[in-house]
Scaffold this active site. Sequence first.
Site, PDB file in Angstrom:
ATOM      1  N   LYS A  11      -2.373  -1.932 -12.272  1.00 56.97           N
ATOM      2  CA  LYS A  11      -1.129  -2.587 -11.846  1.00 56.97           C
ATOM      3  C   LYS A  11      -0.300  -3.050 -13.051  1.00 56.97           C
ATOM      4  CE  LYS A  11      -2.992  -3.921  -7.350  1.00 56.97           C
ATOM      5  NZ  LYS A  11      -3.045  -4.978  -6.308  1.00 56.97           N
ATOM      6  N   TYR A  51       2.563  -0.094   0.134  1.00 53.07           N
ATOM      7  CA  TYR A  51       1.958  -1.281   0.730  1.00 53.07           C
ATOM      8  C   TYR A  51       2.576  -1.585   2.102  1.00 53.07           C
ATOM      9  CZ  TYR A  51      -0.903  -2.506  -3.332  1.00 53.07           C
ATOM     10  OH  TYR A  51      -1.869  -2.526  -4.318  1.00 53.07           O
ATOM     11  N   PHE A  59       3.530 -12.488   1.799  1.00 45.82           N
ATOM     12  CA  PHE A  59       3.550 -12.168   0.368  1.00 45.82           C
ATOM     13  C   PHE A  59       4.155 -10.794   0.068  1.00 45.82           C
ATOM     14  CE2 PHE A  59      -0.666 -11.036   2.079  1.00 45.82           C
ATOM     15  CZ  PHE A  59      -0.746  -9.692   1.721  1.00 45.82           C
ATOM     16  N   ARG A  87     -14.462   0.084  -4.530  1.00 48.06           N
ATOM     17  CA  ARG A  87     -14.072  -1.254  -4.056  1.00 48.06           C
ATOM     18  C   ARG A  87     -15.134  -2.283  -4.442  1.00 48.06           C
ATOM     19  NH1 ARG A  87      -9.600  -1.730  -0.867  1.00 48.06           N
ATOM     20  NH2 ARG A  87     -10.284  -3.533   0.303  1.00 48.06           N
ATOM     21  N   THR A  93     -10.525  -9.082  -3.801  1.00 47.90           N
ATOM     22  CA  THR A  93      -9.063  -9.045  -3.958  1.00 47.90           C
ATOM     23  C   THR A  93      -8.561 -10.162  -4.865  1.00 47.90           C
ATOM     24  OG1 THR A  93      -8.902  -8.128  -1.722  1.00 47.90           O
ATOM     25  CG2 THR A  93      -6.886  -9.043  -2.673  1.00 47.90           C
ATOM     26  N   ARG A 104     -11.632  -6.815 -11.688  1.00 46.30           N
ATOM     27  CA  ARG A 104     -10.680  -7.859 -11.285  1.00 46.30           C
ATOM     28  C   ARG A 104     -11.024  -9.214 -11.906  1.00 46.30           C
ATOM     29  NH1 ARG A 104      -9.527  -5.844  -5.062  1.00 46.30           N
ATOM     30  NH2 ARG A 104      -7.557  -4.790  -5.521  1.00 46.30           N
ATOM     31  N   ASN A 114      -3.905  -8.577  -9.727  1.00 42.39           N
ATOM     32  CA  ASN A 114      -5.369  -8.446  -9.707  1.00 42.39           C
ATOM     33  C   ASN A 114      -5.839  -7.141 -10.359  1.00 42.39           C
ATOM     34  OD1 ASN A 114      -4.512  -6.805  -7.653  1.00 42.39           O
ATOM     35  ND2 ASN A 114      -5.764  -7.733  -6.055  1.00 42.39           N
ATOM     36  N   HIS A 117      -5.706  -1.467  -8.035  1.00 39.42           N
ATOM     37  CA  HIS A 117      -5.765  -1.136  -6.608  1.00 39.42           C
ATOM     38  C   HIS A 117      -6.927  -0.183  -6.391  1.00 39.42           C
ATOM     39  CE1 HIS A 117      -4.710   0.673  -2.743  1.00 39.42           C
ATOM     40  NE2 HIS A 117      -4.853   1.849  -3.331  1.00 39.42           N
ATOM     41  N   GLU A 128      -2.854   8.568  -0.646  1.00 42.29           N
ATOM     42  CA  GLU A 128      -2.373   7.938  -1.874  1.00 42.29           C
ATOM     43  C   GLU A 128      -2.397   8.913  -3.055  1.00 42.29           C
ATOM     44  OE1 GLU A 128      -3.818   3.557  -0.281  1.00 42.29           O
ATOM     45  OE2 GLU A 128      -4.812   4.408  -2.029  1.00 42.29           O
TER      46      GLU A 128
END
Length: 139
Positions: A11, A51, A59, A87, A93, A104, A114, A117, A128
Site C-alpha cells: 500500500k 474496495y 471509512f 492472510r 487487519t 502488518r 496496514n 492487501h 484482482e
Amino acid sequence: MSRNITFTMIKPGAVAAGHIGAIMAKIAEGGFRFKAVRMTRLSKEQAETFYGIHRERPFFNSLVASMTSGPIIAAVLEKENAVLAYRDYIGATNPADAREGSIRKLYGTSIESNAVHGSDSDENAQIEANFFFNSMDQF
Ligand code: ATP
Ligand code: MG
C-alpha cells in the site's frame, strides 16, 4: 481457478516509507513465489472499484484517499493454499492486533495504513490479478 494463487498490494504508506524491498523479501521468506509484479498508482475510480465491497462503510472515503495517495506495488503470488496462507502470514487487519513478526505488525502504522492487501478468496484473487495484469490465463 487455481487454489495456489493470491494477489497482494504493497500500500502507498509502506511504499512511501521505503519498505518495498523489505516487504518483498519477507513475502519470499514466507515461501510465496512472485508470478507477476508491477508498480502503479490507483486512480480514485480504480480504488473505489477495488474496495467496492466497503462502499457503505464509514471509512470508505478515507480508505480510497489513502489508497490513492501514492504508488503501490501489485503482485501475484503462488504457494499451496495461497489465499489463506498469505492472510495468515500478513497478520490481522489492524497492525495493533497483528501477530509479532507479521508484515502488518512490522510495517503497518494504522488500520488504514496496514502495509499490504491480501485477497480474501480464490475467486477474488483471480479478479484482482486480472484487474492489474493483462493476460486472463497467465496465472
Ligand atoms: P485488505 O482487503 O486490504 O487485505 P482485510 O481483508 O484484512 O484488508 P477488509 O475488511 O477487507 O480487511 O478491509 C479493507 C481495508 O479497509 C483494510 O485493509 C483497512 O485498510 C481498511 N479498513 C478496514 N476496517 C477499517 C476500519 N474499521 N477503519 C478504517 N479502515 C478500515
Ligand atoms: Mg479484504
